[in-house]
Motif scaffolding. Structure first.
Motif, PDB file in Angstrom:
ATOM      1  N   GLY A  16       3.506  15.679 -26.420  1.00  0.00           N
ATOM      2  CA  GLY A  16       3.137  14.317 -26.669  1.00  0.00           C
ATOM      3  C   GLY A  16       4.050  13.720 -27.581  1.00  0.00           C
ATOM      4  N   ALA A  19       8.357  11.128 -24.051  1.00  0.00           N
ATOM      5  CA  ALA A  19       8.016  11.607 -22.766  1.00  0.00           C
ATOM      6  C   ALA A  19       6.537  11.800 -22.205  1.00  0.00           C
ATOM      7  N   SER A  42       0.892  19.643 -29.502  1.00  0.00           N
ATOM      8  CA  SER A  42       1.005  20.393 -30.786  1.00  0.00           C
ATOM      9  C   SER A  42       1.557  19.795 -32.008  1.00  0.00           C
ATOM     10  N   GLY A  46       5.297  19.475 -33.290  1.00  0.00           N
ATOM     11  CA  GLY A  46       6.099  18.108 -33.713  1.00  0.00           C
ATOM     12  C   GLY A  46       6.845  17.642 -32.579  1.00  0.00           C
ATOM     13  N   VAL A  48      10.770  15.322 -31.334  1.00  0.00           N
ATOM     14  CA  VAL A  48      12.003  14.883 -31.640  1.00  0.00           C
ATOM     15  C   VAL A  48      12.263  13.670 -32.638  1.00  0.00           C
ATOM     16  N   VAL A  50      13.775  11.162 -33.020  1.00  0.00           N
ATOM     17  CA  VAL A  50      14.801  10.234 -32.837  1.00  0.00           C
ATOM     18  C   VAL A  50      14.902   9.596 -31.426  1.00  0.00           C
ATOM     19  N   GLY A  51      15.817   8.449 -31.343  1.00  0.00           N
ATOM     20  CA  GLY A  51      16.001   7.780 -30.112  1.00  0.00           C
ATOM     21  C   GLY A  51      15.470   6.400 -30.330  1.00  0.00           C
ATOM     22  N   ALA A  53      17.289   3.487 -29.862  1.00  0.00           N
ATOM     23  CA  ALA A  53      17.873   2.367 -29.145  1.00  0.00           C
ATOM     24  C   ALA A  53      17.474   2.700 -27.745  1.00  0.00           C
ATOM     25  N   VAL A 188       0.516  25.864 -26.493  1.00  0.00           N
ATOM     26  CA  VAL A 188       0.306  26.534 -25.447  1.00  0.00           C
ATOM     27  C   VAL A 188       1.126  27.841 -25.547  1.00  0.00           C
ATOM     28  N   LEU A 337      13.207  15.604 -22.363  1.00  0.00           N
ATOM     29  CA  LEU A 337      14.166  16.539 -22.868  1.00  0.00           C
ATOM     30  C   LEU A 337      13.923  17.923 -21.930  1.00  0.00           C
ATOM     31  N   SER A 349      18.179   8.211 -22.439  1.00  0.00           N
ATOM     32  CA  SER A 349      17.149   9.144 -22.306  1.00  0.00           C
ATOM     33  C   SER A 349      15.820   8.511 -22.308  1.00  0.00           C
ATOM     34  N   ILE A 350      15.179   7.756 -22.838  1.00  0.00           N
ATOM     35  CA  ILE A 350      14.064   6.919 -22.637  1.00  0.00           C
ATOM     36  C   ILE A 350      14.070   6.342 -21.201  1.00  0.00           C
TER      37      ILE A 350
HETATM   38  P1  FAD Z   1       9.872  15.995 -28.042  1.00  0.00           P
HETATM   39  O1  FAD Z   1       9.990  14.776 -28.573  1.00  0.00           O
HETATM   40  O2  FAD Z   1      10.650  17.027 -28.252  1.00  0.00           O
HETATM   41  O3  FAD Z   1       8.363  16.198 -27.476  1.00  0.00           O
HETATM   42  C1  FAD Z   1       7.860  17.357 -27.277  1.00  0.00           C
HETATM   43  C2  FAD Z   1       6.357  17.710 -27.136  1.00  0.00           C
HETATM   44  O4  FAD Z   1       6.202  18.820 -26.602  1.00  0.00           O
HETATM   45  C3  FAD Z   1       5.904  17.384 -28.707  1.00  0.00           C
HETATM   46  O5  FAD Z   1       4.663  16.849 -28.525  1.00  0.00           O
HETATM   47  C4  FAD Z   1       5.449  19.083 -28.945  1.00  0.00           C
HETATM   48  O6  FAD Z   1       4.531  19.203 -29.805  1.00  0.00           O
HETATM   49  C5  FAD Z   1       5.327  19.539 -27.482  1.00  0.00           C
HETATM   50  N1  FAD Z   1       5.274  20.960 -27.510  1.00  0.00           N
HETATM   51  C6  FAD Z   1       6.230  21.839 -27.532  1.00  0.00           C
HETATM   52  N2  FAD Z   1       6.038  23.271 -27.212  1.00  0.00           N
HETATM   53  C7  FAD Z   1       4.672  23.060 -26.988  1.00  0.00           C
HETATM   54  C8  FAD Z   1       3.799  23.985 -27.202  1.00  0.00           C
HETATM   55  N3  FAD Z   1       3.943  25.568 -27.182  1.00  0.00           N
HETATM   56  N4  FAD Z   1       2.395  23.836 -27.036  1.00  0.00           N
HETATM   57  C9  FAD Z   1       1.930  22.485 -27.111  1.00  0.00           C
HETATM   58  N5  FAD Z   1       3.041  21.305 -27.323  1.00  0.00           N
HETATM   59  C10 FAD Z   1       4.106  21.765 -27.484  1.00  0.00           C
HETATM   60  N6  FAD Z   1      16.799   8.433 -26.552  1.00  0.00           N
HETATM   61  C11 FAD Z   1      17.125   7.045 -26.290  1.00  0.00           C
HETATM   62  O7  FAD Z   1      16.558   6.609 -25.118  1.00  0.00           O
HETATM   63  N7  FAD Z   1      17.703   6.381 -27.006  1.00  0.00           N
HETATM   64  C12 FAD Z   1      18.385   6.835 -28.008  1.00  0.00           C
HETATM   65  O8  FAD Z   1      18.936   6.347 -28.994  1.00  0.00           O
HETATM   66  C13 FAD Z   1      18.236   8.348 -28.405  1.00  0.00           C
HETATM   67  N8  FAD Z   1      19.022   9.078 -29.338  1.00  0.00           N
HETATM   68  C14 FAD Z   1      18.738  10.484 -29.396  1.00  0.00           C
HETATM   69  C15 FAD Z   1      19.396  11.030 -30.505  1.00  0.00           C
HETATM   70  C16 FAD Z   1      19.372  12.366 -30.692  1.00  0.00           C
HETATM   71  C17 FAD Z   1      20.177  13.123 -31.559  1.00  0.00           C
HETATM   72  C18 FAD Z   1      18.502  13.190 -29.721  1.00  0.00           C
HETATM   73  C19 FAD Z   1      18.423  14.566 -29.680  1.00  0.00           C
HETATM   74  C20 FAD Z   1      17.828  12.378 -28.648  1.00  0.00           C
HETATM   75  C21 FAD Z   1      17.889  11.223 -28.772  1.00  0.00           C
HETATM   76  N9  FAD Z   1      17.172  10.414 -27.648  1.00  0.00           N
HETATM   77  C22 FAD Z   1      17.518   9.056 -27.528  1.00  0.00           C
HETATM   78  C23 FAD Z   1      16.503  11.118 -26.754  1.00  0.00           C
HETATM   79  C24 FAD Z   1      14.954  10.940 -27.094  1.00  0.00           C
HETATM   80  O9  FAD Z   1      14.896  11.083 -28.458  1.00  0.00           O
HETATM   81  C25 FAD Z   1      14.105  11.928 -26.268  1.00  0.00           C
HETATM   82  O10 FAD Z   1      14.439  11.584 -24.850  1.00  0.00           O
HETATM   83  C26 FAD Z   1      12.654  11.202 -26.456  1.00  0.00           C
HETATM   84  O11 FAD Z   1      12.060  11.410 -27.765  1.00  0.00           O
HETATM   85  C27 FAD Z   1      11.698  12.288 -25.366  1.00  0.00           C
HETATM   86  O12 FAD Z   1      11.443  13.348 -26.063  1.00  0.00           O
HETATM   87  P2  FAD Z   1      10.589  14.306 -25.464  1.00  0.00           P
HETATM   88  O13 FAD Z   1       9.219  13.623 -25.542  1.00  0.00           O
HETATM   89  O14 FAD Z   1      11.085  14.921 -24.249  1.00  0.00           O
HETATM   90  O15 FAD Z   1      10.462  15.771 -26.306  1.00  0.00           O
END
Ligand code: FAD
Length: 498
Positions: A16, A19, A42, A46, A48, A50-51, A53, A188, A337, A349-350
């Motif tokens: 959640g 993405a 979960s 938590g 990530v 950040v992100g 822009a 999970v 990610l 990324s977004i």
């Molecule tokens: P996450 O935010 O990590 O979410 C993962 C989810 O999975 C969480 O809800 C977590 O609780 C859940 N989860 C994990 N394991 C389990 C489990 N076992 N059971 C249940 N749930 C679980 N993007 C941009 O577009 N612009 C930017 O400027 C930018 N800057 C960035 C800078 C940095 C340094 C980084 C690292 C990333 C940046 N990004 C940026 C990328 C952006 O932050 C991510 O692409 C975006 O937040 C998507 O993350 P996510 O949802 O894939 O992962």
């Protein structure tokens, strides 16, 4: 032959973060008759978070979901973004803006930059950015929403947002749940598979809950629980081209002065730092290569360069540049990610999350996934990753900097053939190889090539016709017209909802 009504596919979204909730909101809003969406996240783990822009495509996403722009901006403390202000990349002291918009206008079917190149070599010192309304508005911190139906200079740019990423997922959650998405809180711990064909049939949570599905979207972030942990889908490592693998991030207060509608990227000895102004604070981070810099040095450099007061302790994030060989494998689709990461230099990324959701909808399966669904999705995702990779590498490779081991490495490293061919074409013909769709079209490549001093010696011969003095006059009139039109716009801050 009349088509058959399809059954709703049970879609389980694992994760959640941005993405996960973008996927859940997208599917629940756009294909409610085809997808029954259930998200598991979960709080203990938590996101990530950040992100901050984004790219202009996000506007279309929130519009298609029926989200009110002001409500979204207010909830996420968003400002407008007109491009990225790159500093010290080609050489220390250099500066250019990569805008969302074009430079000038083609004349007689010939790209504007050919005329610019001709006069640049003829001694006209005006930078290309002076002919872009997006660059001028960004640098002067002016903004009004452009009218897409107008040809006027002040309407010839696009815009995106700079926002607080930790607020976006909860905002989308409300939207998705109102459209029927179910949510379960839990961790999970294991995955059920069909013994015959290997597809995932269910996930099991720590409290014993079992959630079954037909299609599983892995949005579990860098953990990549399903695509990596369970299916062991191969990882394509690109860190030899994109060596940054850490970031330290910290928010700070605003310093006095206007809130700029620009993300700033400033080259640093072992990478680069971002500065992203929101309405309430400024996000900062130093993205660096751990091979060339340790965490303490990065932290100190980040804090030393803050323009306001730090609002927290710097936070460390680890990553690797690369992507899954296949983002869709069996009945698991990785988005965000979990699928890959290309470092945040161009805020992509977004965008990649959004394009994956679009591709998933275009290739949305019936209860059983076909090879055609998977292949169509993977081809679309691969093309975007490859292009973005090459464009990012250009920012590092197109430099004359040799003042630190990091810059000396990226300056001299081998680059992908696809990028080497593009650069050669540009140098020899001043042409940018075209894509018909996707990210980073001609103006983006022009911004980085010319902003980082890869200047072809020639130009399109069709730009030779006009008298040089008359051409200079026309260029001066265009730059002046853009300046006047932009000065008539309100300050960026006046356009921000609060
Ligand atoms: P996450 O935010 O990590 O979410 C993962 C989810 O999975 C969480 O809800 C977590 O609780 C859940 N989860 C994990 N394991 C389990 C489990 N076992 N059971 C249940 N749930 C679980 N993007 C941009 O577009 N612009 C930017 O400027 C930018 N800057 C960035 C800078 C940095 C340094 C980084 C690292 C990333 C940046 N990004 C940026 C990328 C952006 O932050 C991510 O692409 C975006 O937040 C998507 O993350 P996510 O949802 O894939 O992962």
């Amino acid at each position: 032959m009349a088509g058959q009504e399809r059954n709703r596919v049970r879609v389980v979204v694992v994760g959640g973060g941005t993405a996960g909730w973008m996927t859940a909101a997208g599917l629940a809003t756009l294909i409610p008759a085809a997808a029954d969406v259930h998200l598991v996240e979960s709080a203990e783990i938590g996101i990530v978070g950040v992100g901050e822009a984004t790219l202009p495509h996000l506007r279309a996403f929130i519009q298609r979901l029926g989200i009110d722009e002001i409500a979204f901006m207010t909830a996420t403390h968003a400002t407008f973004k007109l491009g990225i202000d790159f500093r010290d990349f080609g050489r220390i002291g250099d500066r250019y803006v990569h805008p969302f918009g074009t430079y000038g206008q083609p004349l007689g079917g010939v790209g504007f930059h050919h005329y610019w190149l001709r006069r640049h070599h003829g001694g006209n010192p005006t930078p290309l950015g002076a002919y872009s309304a997006g660059v001028v508005a960004g640098e002067r911190a002016r903004f009004a929403r452009p009218d897409p139906t107008s040809d006027a200079l002040q309407d010839s740019f696009g815009y995106a947002y700079q926002f607080d990423a930790t607020r976006f997922a909860p905002f989308l959650r409300t939207h998705a749940e109102a459209r029927g998405c179910r949510r379960t809180e839990g961790r999970v711990v294991s995955v059920g598979r069909d013994e015959r064909d290997g597809r995932v049939t269910a996930i099991h949570l720590a409290d014993g809950t079992r959630i079954e599905g037909d299609l599983f979207v892995d949005c579990s972030g860098f953990r990549a629980l399903l695509i990596g942990g369970e299916l062991d889908e191969a990882w394509e490592d690109w860190s030899h081209w994109l060596p940054c693998d850490r970031a330290v991030a910290v928010p700070c207060t605003h310093a006095p002065g206007p809130i700029e509608p620009l993300t700033r990227a400033t080259a640093m000895p072992a990478g680069w730092r971002w500065r992203i102004p929101l309405t309430t604070r400024v996000g900062n981070g130093y993205v660096y290569a751990s091979r060339y810099c340790d965490e303490d040095t990065a932290r100190e450099a980040l804090l030393a360069g803050l323009e306001g007061e730090a609002l927290a302790e710097p936070r460390l994030l680890r990553f690797r540049a690369g992507r899954r060989r296949h983002s869709w494998s069996h009945n698991v689709v990785a988005v965000g990610l979990a699928s890959g990461f290309l470092e945040p230099l161009e805020s992509t990324s977004i965008y990649l999350v959004q394009m994956a959701i679009t591709a998933l909808i275009e290739h949305f399966p019936d209860a059983r996934v076909t090879d055609a669904d998977r292949d169509g999705f993977n081809t679309a995702v691969d093309a975007e990753y490859d292009r973005i990779r090459d464009f990012l590498i250009l920012h590092y490779h197109a430099t004359t900097r040799d003042d630190s081991p990091f810059w000396d490495h990226v300056r001299t490293m081998a680059i992908p053939d696809t990028l080497a061919d593009r650069i050669a074409l540009w140098r020899q013909t001043a042409q940018v190889a075209h894509y018909s769709y996707g990210l980073f079209l001609e103006p983006s490549w022009l911004a980085v090539y010319l902003g980082q001093n890869i200047v072809p010696d020639g130009w399109d011969p069709r730009a030779d016709g006009a008298d040089p003095a008359k051409l200079d006059q026309a260029l001066a009139a265009l730059a002046a017209g853009i300046g006047t039109a932009i000065d008539a716009l309100p300050p960026h801050e006046a356009s921000l909802p609060r």
